[in-house]
Design an enzyme around this catalytic site. Structure first.
Site, mmCIF file in Angstrom:
data_model
loop_
_atom_site.group_PDB
_atom_site.id
_atom_site.type_symbol
_atom_site.label_atom_id
_atom_site.label_comp_id
_atom_site.label_asym_id
_atom_site.label_seq_id
_atom_site.Cartn_x
_atom_site.Cartn_y
_atom_site.Cartn_z
ATOM 1 N N ARG A 2 -24.255 -81.588 -19.528
ATOM 2 C CA ARG A 2 -23.665 -81.545 -18.183
ATOM 3 C C ARG A 2 -23.775 -80.130 -17.604
ATOM 4 O O ARG A 2 -24.058 -79.952 -16.415
ATOM 5 C CB ARG A 2 -22.198 -81.967 -18.227
ATOM 6 C CG ARG A 2 -22.020 -83.443 -18.528
ATOM 7 C CD ARG A 2 -20.651 -83.912 -18.111
ATOM 8 N NE ARG A 2 -20.348 -85.224 -18.665
ATOM 9 C CZ ARG A 2 -19.273 -85.932 -18.347
ATOM 10 N NH1 ARG A 2 -18.386 -85.461 -17.491
ATOM 11 N NH2 ARG A 2 -19.055 -87.113 -18.887
ATOM 12 N N GLU A 55 -16.117 -90.217 -25.173
ATOM 13 C CA GLU A 55 -16.633 -90.802 -23.916
ATOM 14 C C GLU A 55 -17.802 -89.953 -23.372
ATOM 15 O O GLU A 55 -18.823 -90.495 -22.938
ATOM 16 C CB GLU A 55 -15.467 -90.839 -22.921
ATOM 17 C CG GLU A 55 -15.752 -91.390 -21.557
ATOM 18 C CD GLU A 55 -14.484 -91.292 -20.677
ATOM 19 O OE1 GLU A 55 -13.391 -91.709 -21.110
ATOM 20 O OE2 GLU A 55 -14.599 -90.784 -19.555
ATOM 21 N N GLY A 98 4.686 -88.976 -8.934
ATOM 22 C CA GLY A 98 3.260 -88.716 -8.711
ATOM 23 C C GLY A 98 2.544 -89.976 -8.279
ATOM 24 O O GLY A 98 2.212 -90.836 -9.102
ATOM 25 N N HIS A 121 -10.675 -88.861 -27.448
ATOM 26 C CA HIS A 121 -11.202 -90.079 -26.809
ATOM 27 C C HIS A 121 -12.146 -89.677 -25.675
ATOM 28 O O HIS A 121 -13.258 -90.204 -25.548
ATOM 29 C CB HIS A 121 -10.036 -90.925 -26.288
ATOM 30 C CG HIS A 121 -10.421 -91.949 -25.261
ATOM 31 N ND1 HIS A 121 -10.748 -91.621 -23.951
ATOM 32 C CD2 HIS A 121 -10.536 -93.300 -25.330
ATOM 33 C CE1 HIS A 121 -11.047 -92.719 -23.292
ATOM 34 N NE2 HIS A 121 -10.932 -93.743 -24.102
ATOM 35 N N ASN A 122 -11.735 -88.735 -24.854
ATOM 36 C CA ASN A 122 -12.585 -88.313 -23.742
ATOM 37 C C ASN A 122 -13.847 -87.606 -24.236
ATOM 38 O O ASN A 122 -14.918 -87.765 -23.643
ATOM 39 C CB ASN A 122 -11.809 -87.390 -22.801
ATOM 40 C CG ASN A 122 -10.840 -88.154 -21.915
ATOM 41 O OD1 ASN A 122 -10.449 -89.279 -22.234
ATOM 42 N ND2 ASN A 122 -10.433 -87.562 -20.817
HETATM 43 P P1 NBP Z 1 -4.266 -85.994 -9.558
HETATM 44 O O1 NBP Z 1 -4.645 -85.410 -10.870
HETATM 45 O O2 NBP Z 1 -5.245 -85.917 -8.446
HETATM 46 O O3 NBP Z 1 -2.885 -85.315 -9.093
HETATM 47 C C1 NBP Z 1 -2.326 -85.603 -7.834
HETATM 48 C C2 NBP Z 1 -0.824 -85.763 -7.957
HETATM 49 O O4 NBP Z 1 -0.234 -84.557 -8.463
HETATM 50 C C3 NBP Z 1 -0.192 -86.011 -6.591
HETATM 51 O O5 NBP Z 1 0.861 -86.922 -6.752
HETATM 52 C C4 NBP Z 1 0.305 -84.618 -6.238
HETATM 53 O O6 NBP Z 1 1.347 -84.628 -5.291
HETATM 54 C C5 NBP Z 1 0.804 -84.167 -7.566
HETATM 55 N N1 NBP Z 1 1.070 -82.729 -7.623
HETATM 56 C C6 NBP Z 1 0.241 -81.678 -7.598
HETATM 57 BR BR1 NBP Z 1 -1.562 -81.758 -7.359
HETATM 58 N N2 NBP Z 1 0.863 -80.503 -7.690
HETATM 59 C C7 NBP Z 1 2.154 -80.817 -7.801
HETATM 60 C C8 NBP Z 1 3.313 -80.030 -7.931
HETATM 61 N N3 NBP Z 1 3.258 -78.706 -8.017
HETATM 62 N N4 NBP Z 1 4.505 -80.671 -7.978
HETATM 63 C C9 NBP Z 1 4.588 -82.009 -7.910
HETATM 64 N N5 NBP Z 1 3.513 -82.815 -7.802
HETATM 65 C C10 NBP Z 1 2.311 -82.220 -7.745
HETATM 66 O O7 NBP Z 1 -3.813 -87.516 -9.746
HETATM 67 P P2 NBP Z 1 -4.486 -88.705 -10.599
HETATM 68 O O8 NBP Z 1 -5.966 -88.732 -10.431
HETATM 69 O O9 NBP Z 1 -3.682 -89.892 -10.274
HETATM 70 O O10 NBP Z 1 -4.204 -88.278 -12.110
HETATM 71 C C11 NBP Z 1 -2.893 -88.045 -12.612
HETATM 72 C C12 NBP Z 1 -3.028 -87.562 -14.044
HETATM 73 O O11 NBP Z 1 -3.650 -88.598 -14.821
HETATM 74 C C13 NBP Z 1 -3.917 -86.329 -14.198
HETATM 75 O O12 NBP Z 1 -3.453 -85.536 -15.257
HETATM 76 C C14 NBP Z 1 -5.263 -86.905 -14.556
HETATM 77 O O13 NBP Z 1 -6.078 -85.988 -15.277
HETATM 78 C C15 NBP Z 1 -4.842 -88.086 -15.421
HETATM 79 N N6 NBP Z 1 -5.826 -89.183 -15.473
HETATM 80 C C16 NBP Z 1 -6.543 -89.529 -14.387
HETATM 81 C C17 NBP Z 1 -7.453 -90.580 -14.456
HETATM 82 C C18 NBP Z 1 -8.249 -90.988 -13.240
HETATM 83 O O14 NBP Z 1 -9.122 -91.854 -13.397
HETATM 84 N N7 NBP Z 1 -7.986 -90.442 -12.054
HETATM 85 C C19 NBP Z 1 -7.600 -91.293 -15.644
HETATM 86 C C20 NBP Z 1 -6.809 -90.937 -16.744
HETATM 87 C C21 NBP Z 1 -5.926 -89.884 -16.654
HETATM 88 P P3 NBP Z 1 1.012 -84.448 -3.722
HETATM 89 O O15 NBP Z 1 0.701 -85.812 -3.227
HETATM 90 O O16 NBP Z 1 2.278 -83.909 -3.179
HETATM 91 O O17 NBP Z 1 -0.125 -83.489 -3.614
#
Ligand code: NBP
Length: 471
Positions: free
Chosen positions: A290, A190, A10, A186-187
């Site tokens: 919200r 937040e 990912g 935690h969230n």
């Molecule tokens: P996203 O939550 O936006 O997910 C995108 C990723 O998921 C891409 O790599 C995408 O691959 C992959 N993906 C999806 Br959508 N469907 C898939 C599937 N069926 N099979 C395989 N891969 C799949 O990414 P993120 O914002 O980096 O967050 C990742 C996790 O961390 C989430 O659970 C998020 O809630 C959590 N999180 C995020 C943050 C933040 O600030 N963004 C902070 C803390 C935690 P692709 O490229 O092929 O579409």
């Protein structure tokens, strides 16, 4: 080819940055993303020259890893995690470990743990907080699962986590879905912090009449205080200095639509609290705020029809009111954390998580969005008394509220008189007043329930269950 120490699936915002963080700390890794172009782009740009190798099939990915394999999954929560797990299952060997670092619902994690452990595979749910910057430079990590699984990743997670005065911002949280449970709460906390800061801003702007540069100054000053020094206050101060890039010259924040989104963890915190019977009114108020903000068109129409009090411009001592708003913010924040910690304490009993609340406060001191000097006081309170029933009872917080409650009440009264909603400030004060009162009016509620539904009641003067003939 030498086998890689770690695998990461990912490559969106979080995955890319965590991959770079892990590599920077001396661990070789293989990365994989469903869409190959993202992997190619990452390899050609940020991963260039690094000890990171790409894989373009899950078979190659798995084959490239040393055993037992350790694989961090950073994909969208929900179906995507299940999809990745299902594809990995036939490729892995007993003893291999999958770590889900996304914001998964803890019940999904419990299900996946059971499913994979039945196959001899390990599964950890690990909360990751700190957003993009934290992922790259040091997040707060909340790994849950078996002790053995934690030990398999301990050297990596300890080195990539944010480092504070008393160690890395990671600890073994507990079994099953506990890591994701703690991340969810935690969230929720937040959400509470952000809403409380928004209410302070509204009062400073709408009652005291501060402009953006004055708001910047007040939040900067507050960030220097031991009580409020925190990442969220710091970025709030910064936000007021940002002018619009599109030529209006106005502070950007004033041009942003007042309709806030939410992704689920706030709602989940409310749901679990209702499910296990813990009052978290400040966090519920934040989620509700919200939701109400998001019906912007309806609110705009209502604002033409419904009127509030007509208030004179504030003519009192401005600095005294600013200080009172600061005190109200701090007292409310204490109540919000008291609720979050009470929720964690109850969940620990209900789900047998054996959570160490002081240690949780410690790992939130760095890396994550709610990082704050104040968390040290919470840690100290639990260190002094690990069985503390509620944070409000800790001597430090008891005294703080005693010293500031007049100001806190005054601020909420001023807001009410002027028709300015302060739902999280009010919910916090109501929590405090309800918690500290020996007698609440629910004797009447019980009487009503017995009246219309023969639900019975208990008495204050003798034991047993009673039912009265009310009519
Ligand atoms: P996203 O939550 O936006 O997910 C995108 C990723 O998921 C891409 O790599 C995408 O691959 C992959 N993906 C999806 Br959508 N469907 C898939 C599937 N069926 N099979 C395989 N891969 C799949 O990414 P993120 O914002 O980096 O967050 C990742 C996790 O961390 C989430 O659970 C998020 O809630 C959590 N999180 C995020 C943050 C933040 O600030 N963004 C902070 C803390 C935690 P692709 O490229 O092929 O579409």
């Amino acid at each position: 080819m030498a086998l890689q120490q770690f695998g990461l699936i990912g490559l969106a915002v979080m995955g890319e940055n965590l991959a770079l963080n892990i590599e920077r700390h001396g661990f070789s890794l293989t990365v994989y993303n469903r869409t190959a172009e993202k992997t190619e782009a990452f390899m050609a740009d940020r991963a260039q020259g690094k000890n990171i190798v790409p894989a373009y099939s899950l078979e190659d990915f798995v084959a490239s890893l040393e055993r037992p394999r350790r694989i961090l999954v950073m994909v969208k929560a929900g179906g995507p995690v299940d999809a990745v797990v299902e594809q990995l299952k036939p490729l892995l060997d007993p003893g291999d470990l999958i770590i889900d670092g996304g914001n998964s619902l803890f019940t999904d994690t419990e299900r996946r743990v059971k499913d994979l452990e039945a196959l001899g595979l390990g599964f950890m749910g690990m909360g990751v907080s700190g957003g993009e910057e934290g992922a790259l430079n040091g997040p707060s990590l909340m790994p849950g699962g078996t002790q053995a699984a934690y030990e398999a990743v301990e050297p990596i997670v300890r080195s990539i986590a944010a480092q504070v005065d008393d160690g890395p911002c990671v600890t073994y949280i507990g079994p099953g879905g506990s890591g994701h449970y703690v991340k969810m709460v935690h969230n929720g906390i937040e959400y509470g912090d952000m809403q409380l800061i928004a209410e302070a801003y509204d009062l400073l702007k709408s009652v005291v009449g501060l402009n953006a540069s004055e708001l910047h100054q007040v939040f900067s000053d507050w960030n220097e205080t031991p009580e409020l020094n925190s990442f969220l206050i710091e970025i709030t101060a910064d936000i007021f200095t940002k002018l619009d890039d599109l030529g209006t010259g106005q502070p950007l924040v004033e041009l942003i639509l007042d309709a806030a989104g939410q992704k689920g963890t706030g709602r989940w915190t409310v749901e679990t609290a209702l499910e296990i019977g813990v009052a978290i009114p400040t966090i519920i108020a934040a989620v509700n705020a919200r939701i109400l903000s998001s019906i912007k068109t309806e609110r705009q129409a209502a604002s033409e029809i419904l009127s509030g009090p007509i208030a004179e411009p504030f003519s009192g001592d401005r600095q005294a009111l600013i200080d009172s708003i600061r005190d109200a913010l701090y007292c409310s924040k204490i109540c919000s954390y008291a609720q979050g910690m009470a929720l964690l304490a109850k969940a620990s009993q209900v789900y047998n998580y054996s959570l160490n609340l002081g240690e949780l406060a410690r790992i939130w001191k760095g890396g994550c969005i709610i990082r704050a000097g104040f968390l040290n006081k919470i840690k100290q309170a639990y260190d002094a008394d690990p069985t503390l029933a509620n944070l409000l009872l800790a001597p430090e917080f008891r005294q703080t509220i005693l010293d500031r409650q007049v100001a806190w009440r005054r601020v909420i009264a001023i807001a009410a008189e002027r028709g300015i909603p302060v739902p999280a400030f009010s919910a916090s004060l109501d929590y405090f007043d309800s918690y500290r009162r020996d007698r609440l009016p629910q004797n009447l509620t019980q009487a009503q329930r017995d009246y219309f539904g023969a639900h019975t009641y208990e008495r204050t003067d003798r034991s047993g269950t009673f039912h009265a003939q009310w009519f």
